[in-house]
Design an enzyme around this catalytic site. Sequence first.
Site, PDB file in Angstrom:
ATOM      1  N   SER A  84      -9.431 -17.096  29.588  1.00  0.00           N
ATOM      2  CA  SER A  84      -8.909 -18.223  28.812  1.00  0.00           C
ATOM      3  C   SER A  84      -7.723 -17.825  27.938  1.00  0.00           C
ATOM      4  O   SER A  84      -7.439 -18.463  26.939  1.00  0.00           O
ATOM      5  CB  SER A  84     -10.013 -18.872  27.969  1.00  0.00           C
ATOM      6  N   THR A 186     -10.014 -17.488  23.211  1.00  0.00           N
ATOM      7  CA  THR A 186      -8.782 -17.382  22.431  1.00  0.00           C
ATOM      8  C   THR A 186      -8.766 -16.077  21.672  1.00  0.00           C
ATOM      9  O   THR A 186      -9.750 -15.732  21.011  1.00  0.00           O
ATOM     10  CB  THR A 186      -8.684 -18.541  21.428  1.00  0.00           C
ATOM     11  N   THR A 204      -3.834 -18.492  23.749  1.00  0.00           N
ATOM     12  CA  THR A 204      -4.941 -19.062  24.531  1.00  0.00           C
ATOM     13  C   THR A 204      -4.428 -19.891  25.703  1.00  0.00           C
ATOM     14  O   THR A 204      -3.275 -20.342  25.690  1.00  0.00           O
ATOM     15  CB  THR A 204      -5.792 -19.983  23.625  1.00  0.00           C
ATOM     16  N   ARG A 214      -2.753 -31.515  26.819  1.00  0.00           N
ATOM     17  CA  ARG A 214      -3.570 -31.294  25.613  1.00  0.00           C
ATOM     18  C   ARG A 214      -3.144 -29.984  24.926  1.00  0.00           C
ATOM     19  O   ARG A 214      -2.945 -28.965  25.565  1.00  0.00           O
ATOM     20  CB  ARG A 214      -5.047 -31.236  26.009  1.00  0.00           C
ATOM     21  N   ASP A 217      -5.641 -26.023  18.663  1.00  0.00           N
ATOM     22  CA  ASP A 217      -5.242 -25.514  17.340  1.00  0.00           C
ATOM     23  C   ASP A 217      -4.420 -24.238  17.405  1.00  0.00           C
ATOM     24  O   ASP A 217      -3.665 -23.928  16.484  1.00  0.00           O
ATOM     25  CB  ASP A 217      -6.505 -25.216  16.517  1.00  0.00           C
ATOM     26  N   THR A 237     -10.988 -19.713  16.332  1.00  0.00           N
ATOM     27  CA  THR A 237     -11.285 -19.864  17.754  1.00  0.00           C
ATOM     28  C   THR A 237     -12.338 -20.955  17.902  1.00  0.00           C
ATOM     29  O   THR A 237     -13.027 -21.297  16.937  1.00  0.00           O
ATOM     30  CB  THR A 237     -11.774 -18.528  18.360  1.00  0.00           C
ATOM     31  N   GLY A 238     -12.437 -21.500  19.113  1.00  0.00           N
ATOM     32  CA  GLY A 238     -13.417 -22.557  19.339  1.00  0.00           C
ATOM     33  C   GLY A 238     -12.725 -23.893  19.600  1.00  0.00           C
ATOM     34  O   GLY A 238     -11.560 -23.921  20.021  1.00  0.00           O
ATOM     35  N   HIS A 239     -13.443 -24.959  19.361  1.00  0.00           N
ATOM     36  CA  HIS A 239     -12.918 -26.298  19.656  1.00  0.00           C
ATOM     37  C   HIS A 239     -11.744 -26.648  18.744  1.00  0.00           C
ATOM     38  O   HIS A 239     -11.937 -27.010  17.584  1.00  0.00           O
ATOM     39  CB  HIS A 239     -14.010 -27.348  19.486  1.00  0.00           C
ATOM     40  N   GLY A 240     -10.561 -26.591  19.327  1.00  0.00           N
ATOM     41  CA  GLY A 240      -9.347 -26.756  18.538  1.00  0.00           C
ATOM     42  C   GLY A 240      -9.254 -28.073  17.808  1.00  0.00           C
ATOM     43  O   GLY A 240      -8.694 -28.151  16.709  1.00  0.00           O
TER      44      GLY A 240
END
Length: 328
Positions: A84, A186, A204, A214, A217, A237-240
């Site tokens: 990723s 990321t 990322t 899309r 972040d 990191t994670g759901h932007g």
Amino acid sequence: MSNRRNFIKKAGVLSAVLALNPWKAEEFIPQKPKKIQKPVVLSTWNFGLKANEEAWKILSKGGKALDAVEIGVRLVENDPDERSVGYGGRPDRDGRVTLDACVMDEKANIGSVACLENIKNPVSVARAVMEKTPHVMLVGDGALQFAVSQGFKKENLLTPTSEKEWKQWLKTSEYKPVVNIENHDTIGMIAMDESGNLSGACTTSGMAYKLHGRVGDSPIIGAGLFVDNEIGAATATGHGEEVIRTCGSFLVVELMRQGKSPQQACEEAVRRIYKNFVNQNRNVKDTQIGFIAMNKNGETGAFCLQKGFNYAVYTSEGNVLIDAESLI
Ligand code: SD4
């Protein structure tokens, strides 16, 4: 008598200030700094270990934090097995690998690219945006055009493995990110060099099978990364989408400015994100967020929403992988 009057007056002013302040007074107590340790580099997830090694080669020779973070994350961008980030990253739902990255240095110079295709090292393009243009962010075709003009090679980033998986995914076409699996790649890295200067980088391929176009972040300064050379640095990191909603990395740095330790600041930022889920009646189950942070004393911290996030810290004592504590 007059002393007593003065005391009452001062107490009145103090309580008025506290009443205006939505924070509890005790939350402001600054942490006692330990000895300043530098250089230090920390980065997200397992691959942070090898990225830190790369960055340390620069930092241990007295090199600049900015060079260290760029070189460090490039290692992960170049690795097709890291699914990723950069080359080999999972594509969007149209089968296109679109990359997001940014850099920020100790002077608040910033550069970023979003939705960049066919270039292996978006972090270096972001740095070129910072150093060679009057702008701070380039996206899509414009970012690609700029990269090519700077001598970056155009190449196919969709590896056979990613292509096969994507074709399999098309059979259901269900966008359902899996916590700590699809969204765990990321790399955000922050470093302090021997001179005590801070810089950061974040790169990322974003959420797998996202809508084309899309942007998360990671390339957004203040969301995926923020550096304030007087205070500290943070990356996410994670759901932007959730990190953008809270200006996550900026928030962590501002909380450190208010006296919180890096650990406390990361915890508070994750709590803010959690609060949004509660207020919006959304289920937090399938969402992961992780922050890492460092202050000017070289103290570090990290926190995440769900179990499973880890990060790597390299100091003069060695390079270690640490499991971050989680809210849930
Ligand atoms: C994004 N924050 O695009 C990135 C994804 C990520 O670990 O961090 N994965 O939303």
